[in-house]
Design a protein around this motif. Structure first.
Motif, PDB file in Angstrom:
ATOM      1  N   LEU A 666      39.537  38.880  37.231  1.00 36.45           N
ATOM      2  CA  LEU A 666      38.704  37.868  36.522  1.00 36.45           C
ATOM      3  C   LEU A 666      37.267  38.455  36.413  1.00 36.45           C
ATOM      4  CD1 LEU A 666      40.036  34.584  38.270  1.00 36.45           C
ATOM      5  CD2 LEU A 666      39.877  35.062  35.830  1.00 36.45           C
ATOM      6  N   ILE A 667      36.878  39.138  37.477  1.00 34.33           N
ATOM      7  CA  ILE A 667      35.414  39.497  37.587  1.00 34.33           C
ATOM      8  C   ILE A 667      35.284  40.619  36.374  1.00 34.33           C
ATOM      9  CG2 ILE A 667      33.654  40.900  38.875  1.00 34.33           C
ATOM     10  CD1 ILE A 667      35.001  39.590  41.239  1.00 34.33           C
ATOM     11  N   GLU A 668      36.350  41.566  36.247  1.00 31.23           N
ATOM     12  CA  GLU A 668      36.155  42.489  35.505  1.00 31.23           C
ATOM     13  C   GLU A 668      36.220  42.174  33.852  1.00 31.23           C
ATOM     14  OE1 GLU A 668      39.074  45.478  36.544  1.00 31.23           O
ATOM     15  OE2 GLU A 668      37.796  46.040  38.309  1.00 31.23           O
ATOM     16  N   LYS A 669      37.191  41.188  33.676  1.00 29.89           N
ATOM     17  CA  LYS A 669      37.505  40.793  32.212  1.00 29.89           C
ATOM     18  C   LYS A 669      36.983  39.433  31.763  1.00 29.89           C
ATOM     19  CE  LYS A 669      41.955  43.222  32.521  1.00 29.89           C
ATOM     20  NZ  LYS A 669      43.325  42.975  32.610  1.00 29.89           N
ATOM     21  N   VAL A 670      36.920  38.412  32.462  1.00 29.69           N
ATOM     22  CA  VAL A 670      36.144  37.171  32.177  1.00 29.69           C
ATOM     23  C   VAL A 670      34.761  36.884  32.492  1.00 29.69           C
ATOM     24  CG1 VAL A 670      36.463  34.741  32.427  1.00 29.69           C
ATOM     25  CG2 VAL A 670      38.669  36.246  32.601  1.00 29.69           C
ATOM     26  N   ASP A 674      33.387  32.266  35.925  1.00 24.12           N
ATOM     27  CA  ASP A 674      34.866  31.728  36.175  1.00 24.12           C
ATOM     28  C   ASP A 674      35.355  32.335  37.368  1.00 24.12           C
ATOM     29  OD1 ASP A 674      34.763  30.657  33.865  1.00 24.12           O
ATOM     30  OD2 ASP A 674      35.367  32.312  32.453  1.00 24.12           O
ATOM     31  N   ALA A 675      35.131  33.685  37.867  1.00 19.59           N
ATOM     32  CA  ALA A 675      35.619  34.180  38.999  1.00 19.59           C
ATOM     33  C   ALA A 675      35.376  33.526  40.147  1.00 19.59           C
ATOM     34  CB  ALA A 675      35.365  35.593  39.059  1.00 19.59           C
ATOM     35  N   ASP A 681      38.414  27.710  44.398  1.00 23.28           N
ATOM     36  CA  ASP A 681      39.616  27.066  44.726  1.00 23.28           C
ATOM     37  C   ASP A 681      40.611  27.909  45.655  1.00 23.28           C
ATOM     38  OD1 ASP A 681      38.620  25.402  42.774  1.00 23.28           O
ATOM     39  OD2 ASP A 681      39.473  26.675  41.006  1.00 23.28           O
ATOM     40  N   ASN A 682      40.310  29.308  45.854  1.00 23.44           N
ATOM     41  CA  ASN A 682      41.326  30.010  46.905  1.00 23.44           C
ATOM     42  C   ASN A 682      40.344  30.851  47.686  1.00 23.44           C
ATOM     43  OD1 ASN A 682      44.001  29.871  45.225  1.00 23.44           O
ATOM     44  ND2 ASN A 682      42.613  30.339  43.652  1.00 23.44           N
ATOM     45  N   PRO A 683      39.541  29.893  48.486  1.00 24.44           N
ATOM     46  CA  PRO A 683      38.584  30.695  49.417  1.00 24.44           C
ATOM     47  C   PRO A 683      39.155  31.486  50.359  1.00 24.44           C
ATOM     48  CG  PRO A 683      38.719  28.667  50.322  1.00 24.44           C
ATOM     49  CD  PRO A 683      39.770  28.767  49.047  1.00 24.44           C
ATOM     50  N   HIS A 684      38.455  32.743  50.590  1.00 24.85           N
ATOM     51  CA  HIS A 684      38.629  33.864  51.586  1.00 24.85           C
ATOM     52  C   HIS A 684      37.459  34.353  51.783  1.00 24.85           C
ATOM     53  CE1 HIS A 684      40.448  37.254  53.708  1.00 24.85           C
ATOM     54  NE2 HIS A 684      41.461  36.172  54.016  1.00 24.85           N
ATOM     55  N   LEU A 691      33.054  38.972  45.183  1.00 27.96           N
ATOM     56  CA  LEU A 691      32.137  38.241  44.327  1.00 27.96           C
ATOM     57  C   LEU A 691      30.801  38.822  44.404  1.00 27.96           C
ATOM     58  CD1 LEU A 691      32.045  36.120  42.013  1.00 27.96           C
ATOM     59  CD2 LEU A 691      31.601  34.606  43.868  1.00 27.96           C
ATOM     60  N   ALA A 692      30.473  38.929  45.850  1.00 33.86           N
ATOM     61  CA  ALA A 692      29.113  39.384  46.193  1.00 33.86           C
ATOM     62  C   ALA A 692      28.828  40.650  45.637  1.00 33.86           C
ATOM     63  CB  ALA A 692      28.810  39.151  47.755  1.00 33.86           C
TER      64      ALA A 692
END
Length: 1171
Positions: A666-670, A674-675, A681-684, A691-692
């Motif tokens: 998601l980070i690379e393509k969208v 959005d990521a 929604d799916n925290p870890h 993401l950071a």
């Protein structure tokens, strides 16, 4: 150990198979069947993907060759792996030896006896001999090249089996009636084998199989059973050797058709069919046993009738001939292994060693540490540590739990009296269980403690840290367990079959299906749960809420320990069996940071489950090491143990789970927004960190800061804050590049911005001093001298730490680091460099004493003294001289620096010299140090000793003269000392007198101070008298000899009076001669024979001459005994001085007649010049 069927190959035309054999070395599979069927197959596994290595790799038939030559049903196939030959036989007695040539199998030799059928063939361990047995009792032993070695006809015996021993010295022949006979390798009968497994068995029986493991891969333990004999009725015995009177006995409870050991003799496969099988139900089974008879599991096989089995060379697959099919099953062995702190711990056996070889392989640094462990039972790991469970001794029932760190160093061994069949480990506890009881040990590891503190901890250990509980007890948790091993002896009807533990609870599984839950650390029984199957492996999730259970057939189920549900009777019970069930599972691991995440191995696929929902599987056959941060670390143990001494990093595989892969995609393509939504929604923490990092790369500092907050990364938050304060975008970009560890790129960017200072600061943080030096030297501006020195010294430290002293010296010289430079010179043994360094240092430098000590350690006295004197430590310099036996240097230094202890120093040195019989050196030492009296004492001692030895009189005189001269110097020294004390107040005479008075006090005990010249006088007159006598001056000689009467204490009386008698006789003074003879005959020192000789001589003389003197001799007597005392004697002539004019020596104070002195340039006695 788990097993599952993986592949099925059908034989064309549904030809029924009779036999199968798998070549252990080259991997060929030979199978024989009805109608002359003989096939050679080969399964090839080819893949470049590391993850797919081993069992997970797709396998295809790379060879499928029909071998034409047999017409009857092929009943026996056997491989010679060493020489790559296949030997086959059919029901007509035809034997064919096949060889591999240009990629195909061709006939090499054929043999047909035409009398009987071949029942069994066996190659020996080295492939040199084959033994063939025929049904009619004929035995042939042949060589690999086809020559017959010997043959034998065993009359009236039907043979059906043959087997060689490992050393090829023993042959076992199995008979059709079930007996086994032992023969030697020349065909001579030895004895019948005792078959303990057939006790109380009635009816006809036949041998299903004999297999003798040859120890080619080592043994599970020393003296391990290796000879398996099995009968069709299911009875089996496993023996240590052919005459073992106490074999392992097994009743397999099945009809057996074939048996075989795996490649290392650790598992025996027994194939057959169930006794209670019905016609419509598949009854084929394969049971697996350890060499000690413990059943490892059962594999059910479809089909009507199983006929043969064979292991693959690595022991990971087994081929089964069933009807007209070959089934392949994968084996997942119970390896002894574990994973702790980036270290894989695994054990294997070697053919040449009885112990297990335990390897601690640090996968991070690719270093391995090897330990050899006797009687290893299991390896259990947790956190940074592992437990090795071992047998204490072969003859002793005790066992040892050894706590080790990640490099195999034993930290704490515990001896226990229970068999540790099951071991679990948490961060604080080790739990070991036998079938009846479990033992808990709260272990303690000192991480950074001094030796003293460790000893204190050891002393303070209490009995309460070790406890033992019986499985039928109900402990309350109030520390009521005690270390009472009598509990372990008590039996139980429901033994323990598995255990697991977390920091909070301990789970014990029992064979009935009961699960017992205990609290930790105070062991108290909290709950009992009932399941309808037996657990083989248990595992708790990270918050101890769920329990995963794998049973012995590989079925995985889950149990919620805290759920409260209502049962069928309407009562509320604790604990619920969850609906998820998976088959053919052989490994599973819970995630360390999420109670709902786990990974499991099902056949050759890895599944990841989140909340009991599976992700798509990953093809692999690795054992799961660790599941953390959404990453699974897996180890391909099968591949590692093919070459255990050289583990490869490629065999450690990391898998990312789907949420991590999706977030990255998601980070690379969208995009980041959005990521970010997906991660919310799916925290870890791992996803927030991902993401950071992505936000940082795009300089989206707001998102990066939020993400760092979510994953609680304080350092990351601080970094983002610092980035926000930077104005330049390029500077921000460079900092981010550095943050991600791309240091080369970051440095290049700094240099392009002309910020060499920041590039240097970056390398300083990294401790890359080589690059710091390069940057400092290549820059256009002037480098900071202090930084340059620091960089040079740090580089020098790098080399010095690796003992590359020569390289270190170059950098220390540039860094002016004199302390480390001295150390390097010393290690290099470059003492010239060390000396130059000492010379270059200023006076009183703090390093000088250290350098001096270095010189002392290598015995370089002069350099050490120079260094000590330069730093103002003359005392240390003197001590060094003494230590290195440079006494003269020590005395000289002590004198030069006016040290008070010079006397004691001299005494020590003198005693040192005297110990070595260097008396003259000791005298010289005292003389140089102006200790004339001590020197004189030693000189007198030498002179006395020489005189007693009867040395030449002239040498003795010289020694006495030297002694007397030393005494004169002593007198002079005393006078000078008194003169100094007087300081001119009194007259010179007074001071001299005071000196003599002091001498008198000092020398009351020393006879030779006042009479210093007596010894010299005695030997002077002794020599003078003899010279005068021989020169013919007999009267003068007599006068001189008269003086010797006063020196009887120095010269022996017999010599004095013998000379006097001789001189008197020569000058016709027979009266004096008579007196001398009287004296001689009265001497007590002479023996009676000697006295008699003197008397005879006197008689001879005085019968011729009257014993009277002429008148001159009376004059001599009167002159000799004149007035108040003796007249002075002339030392030149020996005559009394009666004149007023004479010469006196200024040194020895002896006189010479005035007319005689004109003939001398030196004093006749002391040899000082005549002034």
């Amino acid at each position: 150990m788990f097993f599952y069927l993986t592949k099925k190959i059908a034989i064309p035309d549904k030809v029924k198979l009779k036999c199968i054999s798998w070549n252990k070395e080259q991997g060929f599979i030979a199978c024989g069947g009805e109608g002359g069927l003989l096939k050679v197959l080969k399964l090839e596994t080819q893949t470049d993907d590391t993850k797919w290595r081993g069992l997970a790799a797709p396998s295809n038939l790379s060879m499928n060759q029909n071998l034409e030559g047999h017409s009857g049903s092929v009943q026996v196939v056997t491989w010679n792996e060493q020489y790559q030959k296949l030997t086959t036989s059919d029901e007509n007695g035809l034997i064919i030896v096949w060889m591999f040539y240009k990629g195909t199998w061709i006939e090499e030799m054929i043999n047909n006896r035409n009398k009987s059928v071949v029942r069994s063939m066996s190659w020996n361990a080295d492939g040199q001999k084959i033994c063939i047995v025929y049904e009619d009792g004929a035995v042939i032993v042949g060589s690999v090249d086809g020559n017959r070695i010997w043959g034998k006809e065993l009359k009236g015996i039907q043979l059906c089996h043959v087997s060689w021993s490992a050393d090829s010295k023993v042959l076992l022949f199995g008979m059709a009636n079930g007996e086994i006979h032992i023969y030697d390798n020349f065909g001579n009968f030895v004895i019948k084998m005792k078959l303990s497994c057939l006790v109380n068995v009635t009816g006809a029986i036949s041998i299903a199989g004999i297999h003798w493991y040859h120890g080619s891969e080592g043994y599970v333990e020393p003296d391990c059973p290796c000879l398996a004999v099995c009968f069709d009725n299911g009875r089996c015995q496993i023996m240590r050797h052919e005459n073992d009177q106490n074999p392992v006995l097994i009743d397999t409870d099945m009809y057996v058709v074939a048996i075989q050991w795996n490649h290392m003799g650790s598992v025996l496969a027994v194939a057959g069919f169930q006794k209670a099988a019905t016609q419509d139900k598949d009854g084929n089974i394969v049971r697996f046993y350890t060499p000690f008879g413990e059943q490892l599991g059962t594999l059910k096989v479809p089909g009507k009738e199983i006929s043969a089995l064979s292991w693959e060379g690595g022991g990971l697959k087994i081929a089964l001939a069933v009807d007209s099919f070959i089934y392949f099953a994968n084996i997942r062995p119970n390896y002894k292994w574990g994973y702790c702190l980036n270290t894989v711990v695994y054990a294997y056996t070697k053919p040449d060693r009885p112990e297990y070889c335990v390897v601690f392989w640090d996968t991070k640094n690719n270093e391995k540490y090897v330990k050899y462990v006797k009687g290893l039972i299991s390896i259990t790991t947790c956190g940074d540590f592992c437990i090795l469970a071992t047998k204490a001794d072969e003859n002793h029932p005790q066992f040892v739990l050894v706590l080790c760190n990640s490099i195999g160093t034993p930290l704490d061994p515990k001896y226990v009296d229970i068999v540790p069949l099951f071991v679990a480990m948490t961060k604080t506890h080790v739990i070991a269980a036998s079938k009846e009881a479990f033992y808990t040990w709260q272990y303690h590891v000192a991480k950074k403690l001094t030796a003293v503190e460790i000893n204190q901890i050891t002393r303070s250990r209490k009995e309460g840290r070790e406890r033992i509980y019986h499985v039928d007890d109900t402990p309350s948790g109030s520390m009521d367990g005690v270390l009472d091993y009598s509990k372990a002896i008590q039996g139980t009807r429901d033994p323990i079959c598995a255990i697991t533990a977390s920091d909070k609870i301990l789970i014990v599984g029992r064979e009935s299906g009961t699960i017992q839950r205990y609290s930790l650390p105070n062991v108290g029984l909290i709950q009992k749960y009932s399941l309808n199957y037996r657990a083989y492996q248990l595992s708790l999730n990270c918050n101890s809420s769920r329990l995963a259970i794998i049973d012995s057939s590989g079925v995985l189920t889950f149990f919620d320990l805290d759920a409260r549900v209502t049962d069928s009777t309407g009562q509320q019970v604790v604990g619920e069996l969850l609906k998820l069930e998976r088959k053919d599972v052989w490994d599973m691991k819970w995630a360390k940071d999420n109670p709902d995440l786990f990974a499991m191995m099902e056949r050759t696929r890895m599944y990841v489950f989140r909340n009991l929902d599976p992700e798509e599987p990953i093809q692999t056959s690795g054992y799961i090491c660790n599941f953390e941060d959404l990453e699974i670390k897996s180890i391909l143990l099968d591949e590692i143990l093919k070459d255990p001494e050289h583990p490869v990093k490629d065999y450690l595989v990391n898998f990312e789970i789907r949420s991590l892969r999706d977030s990255r995609a998601l980070i690379e393509k969208v995009g980041i927004e959005d990521a970010s939504q997906f991660i919310q929604d799916n925290p870890h923490p791992r996803l927030w960190r991902l993401l950071a990092e992505a936000a940082l790369q795009k300089l989206d500092l707001h998102t990066a800061e939020q993400a760092f907050v979510h994953c609680r990364d304080y350092q990351g938050i601080k970094f983002v804050k610092r980035l926000g304060k930077l104005l330049s975008e390029s500077m921000k970009q460079t900092e981010v590049v550095g943050y991600f560890g791309r240091f080369e790129e970051a440095e290049k960017m700094y240099l392009e911005m002309d910020r060499r200072d920041l590039a240097i600061a970056l390398r300083l943080k990294l401790g890359d001093w080589f690059r710091v030096l390069q940057l400092l030297k290549t820059g256009s501006g002037e480098a900071d001298d202090s930084l340059l020195e620091q960089a040079n010294n740090a580089t020098g430290d790098y080399f010095a730490d690796r003992q590359k002293w020569l390289n270190a010296v170059q950098y220390y010289v540039q860094g002016r680091n004199q302390e480390r430079l001295a150390e390097c010179y010393y290690m290099l043994e470059d003492y010239e460099g060390l000396e130059n360094l000492a010379i270059s240092l200023p006076e009183n430098h703090k390093l000088l004493p250290e350098i001096a000590q270095m010189f002392v350690r290598v015995g370089m006295c002069e350099q050490a003294v120079t260094a000590f004197l330069k730093c103002g430590q003359p005392k240390a310099a003197v001590d060094t001289c003494v230590h290195l036996n440079q006494w003269n240097k020590a005395v000289e230094l002590a004198k030069n620096h006016s040290m008070k202890e010079i006397g004691s120093l001299l005494a020590r040195y003198a005693s040192h010299l005297l110990e070595k019989n260097k008396t003259l050196e000791a005298i010289e030492l005292y003389r140089k140090a102006n200790y004339f009296l001590d020197a004189a004492k030693l000189m007198f001692k030498i002179a006395d000793e020489e005189a007693k030895k009867g040395t030449k009189p002239l040498r003795v005189k010289k020694l006495y003269v030297l002694s007397a001269l030393l005494i004169e110097q002593y007198h002079e020294q005393m006078k000078n000392a008194q003169r100094g004390k007087a300081r001119g107040k009194n007259s010179e005479a007074t001071s001299a007198l005071a000196g003599f008075l002091e001498e008198e006090v000092l020398s009351t005990t020393d006879r030779f101070i006042d009479n210093a010249w007596r010894g010299a006088e005695a030997y002077h007159f002794f020599i003078l008298a003899q010279r005068q006598l021989y020169e013919g001056y007999v009267d003068t000689a007599l006068k001189t000899a008269f003086h010797l009467k006063d020196y009887e204490d120095i010269i022996p009386a017999v010599e004095i009076y013998s000379l006097l008698a001789l001189c008197a006789c020569a000058s016709r003074a027979f009266g004096t001669c008579s007196k001398a003879f009287l004296k001689l005959t009265s001497l007590e020192t002479l023996s009676s024979e000697q006295k008699q000789q003197y008397e005879d001589l006197a008689l001879e003389i005085f019968t011729k001459y009257t014993s009277t003197d002429n008148r001159k001799s009376e004059l001599y007597d009167s002159l000799m005994e004149g007035g108040e005392g003796k007249l002075p004697t002339c030392v030149a002539t020996g005559s009394p001085i009666t004149e007023d004019q004479f010469w006196m020596c200024g040194v020895c104070k002896h006189c010479v007649l005035a007319q005689a002195i004109s003939h001398y340039s030196f004093c006749p006695l002391c040899h000082s010049p005549v002034g």
